[in-house]
Design a protein around this motif. Sequence first.
Motif, mmCIF file in Angstrom:
data_model
loop_
_atom_site.group_PDB
_atom_site.id
_atom_site.type_symbol
_atom_site.label_atom_id
_atom_site.label_comp_id
_atom_site.label_asym_id
_atom_site.label_seq_id
_atom_site.Cartn_x
_atom_site.Cartn_y
_atom_site.Cartn_z
ATOM 1 N N THR A 249 0.800 -1.232 0.000
ATOM 2 C CA THR A 249 0.000 0.000 0.000
ATOM 3 C C THR A 249 0.827 1.274 0.000
ATOM 4 N N ASP A 250 2.128 1.189 0.359
ATOM 5 C CA ASP A 250 2.950 2.400 0.503
ATOM 6 C C ASP A 250 4.150 2.345 -0.442
ATOM 7 N N PRO A 251 4.109 3.062 -1.563
ATOM 8 C CA PRO A 251 5.270 3.077 -2.476
ATOM 9 C C PRO A 251 6.526 3.633 -1.827
ATOM 10 N N GLY A 252 6.355 4.509 -0.869
ATOM 11 C CA GLY A 252 7.522 5.073 -0.188
ATOM 12 C C GLY A 252 8.308 4.025 0.574
ATOM 13 N N TRP A 253 7.620 3.014 1.065
ATOM 14 C CA TRP A 253 8.306 1.926 1.779
ATOM 15 C C TRP A 253 9.251 1.203 0.836
ATOM 16 N N THR A 300 0.599 -7.012 7.619
ATOM 17 C CA THR A 300 1.625 -6.000 7.898
ATOM 18 C C THR A 300 3.008 -6.535 7.568
ATOM 19 N N GLU A 306 10.035 0.482 9.892
ATOM 20 C CA GLU A 306 9.114 0.986 8.883
ATOM 21 C C GLU A 306 8.183 -0.142 8.437
ATOM 22 N N GLN A 307 6.927 0.191 8.258
ATOM 23 C CA GLN A 307 5.951 -0.839 7.904
ATOM 24 C C GLN A 307 5.096 -0.402 6.718
ATOM 25 N N THR A 308 4.568 -1.409 6.049
ATOM 26 C CA THR A 308 3.547 -1.216 5.012
ATOM 27 C C THR A 308 2.586 -2.386 5.127
ATOM 28 N N GLY A 311 -1.529 -5.036 -0.311
ATOM 29 C CA GLY A 311 -2.702 -4.436 -0.940
ATOM 30 C C GLY A 311 -3.708 -5.472 -1.422
#
Length: 599
Positions: A249-253, A300, A306-308, A311
Amino acid sequence: MGIDADRRSRLVDLRNELTELRAEAIAAEASAKELIAAVDPAHRESAANVVHYRAVRSRDLRDLQPRLSAEGLSSLGRMESGVLANLDSVIRIINDALGEAEPDLEEGEIDWGGGKEALALNAAALLGGEPDDRSTRIMVTMPSTATTDTEFVERCAAVGMDLARINCAHDGPDEWRAMAANVRAANAKVRIAMDLAGPKLRTGPIAPGPQVVKFRPTRDQVGTVRVPARFWLGQAPARTDVTEQAPVTDPGWIAARNVGDIVTLDDTRGRFRELRVLQVASTGVLVAGDRTVYLTPGTTVWCDDEQTAIGELPAVAQSLRVFRGDTITLTADMAPAIPTDDGRHRIGCSLPEVFGAIEVGHRVYFDDGKIESVVTRVEPDTVVVGVTRAALNGTKLKAEKGINLPDTALPMPALTDEDIDALGSVVDLADMVNLSFVRGPEDVADLQRRLDNRAASDLGVVIKIETVAGFSALPETLLQLMRTRRIGVMIARGDLAVEAGFERLAEVQEEILWLCEAAHVPVIWATEVLDSLADRGLPTRAEVTDAAAGERAECVMLNKGPHIVEAIEALTDILARMKGHIDKKRPLLKRLGAWDSGL
């Protein structure tokens, strides 16, 4: 030198039987006079000949044949091309032996040579001229990638494709146009056939399973990991040998990851898993681990602090596991079926016409005959069948699988609304149209009328014989088909094998070949020819023998597959080798050099 009384008596008896056969053939022609007169003038003698053939073959000739052979006469085993001429030839020889007058040959009667020539002309008109190295053409089904992969189409044409088949059951008008353009550009001599899909009798949808994905390592026989589980968290890049993936869900991760990082998670079962980052791309990270991992949306994923989260994932496609003795209820309601484990299954049926036509005792086959059943109860919107054959450990029945009803006459035409819409593209792009699920002459007449209305009566028409009803009505259907100049018959052996029974398929396809030879109509030998070679790169021995038998047809059709170019090359070689050995039912005595060196 005269003949003895016993032989004279035998010859007179034979002549009488042959004369009776001839009279029956002439009577059948008189009864079909109007039908024969309605065919295209180029087919008129051929139409009369196929009527003669049907009349003669309606009699059991097995007692007559050995008695003819015992007198050194033709046993009538190769009379397809010219029935009356064959009968008259034998009668003449008998009369000559008896010292009696010969019968007059009827005006317009077609002999064996004329029949062979008529078939060759009809084949060339529909399929194009014979290739230099073989007498049988090769038709190849175009995959969807043929819309853009011009190199693939060029390779197919270069190694032996004589006709390209575009299946209108897939893709759409824009894609069909692109395929046709690429075929024309590759070789203008390659002809284009377009298949109309026909009515699709299939199972309805099945409720989707959970959104879950499984990644597991490859282990040897003692359980040692040989290849770790590898997959992309995020999206796999375009160029990679690992295509399995799970979105996050998080491209930044993803952007914060480095090769060598350790990723941890508790999978769907609550099992702790540790994965190492092998590669980082702009769209995802490639990870690997030695343990099986199950992931669902929302799982998760951690790396350091750091977590994401995982999807959305596609739902697992479910199926019904069917055993012998189970019941299946077919419903007009196409609501998704819910899998059960109690032996009582329920699934939709795509054609509502089934429920008004099917009867108790009719056979129902699913998924190319993998499941066989018999109707036990019929209600307005449901049909209950009892399963009589399935695999010992159960057979999976999935959504969108074919249903065959060999005993049921469905009150519906071969042309669907979708087929009628597709006709515009077919007329514009193709050299011939293949009509699916033909059940009788009325289906052909419907297509002919629609082509006439489009000023396209010169388009080649091929009827696909893939049902028992279509096979049974073939003589009448051929006479209707012969109102069109360029015509052919495709033996679609997939559905035909299911409906007729695998044990009877060989007999049925032979009879179709004989009848079409009598009508001087070219035949396309189709379904599963060299499929293992096209799919996996290596043919089975039975497939090679089957491909060689295709030499008796005027064209052999190959389906698509990753190794289709190799399949075309192999089929070209097989057919070229067989050209010198067989012509229809006639073995050719080519000089054999195999044993020149002695034993």
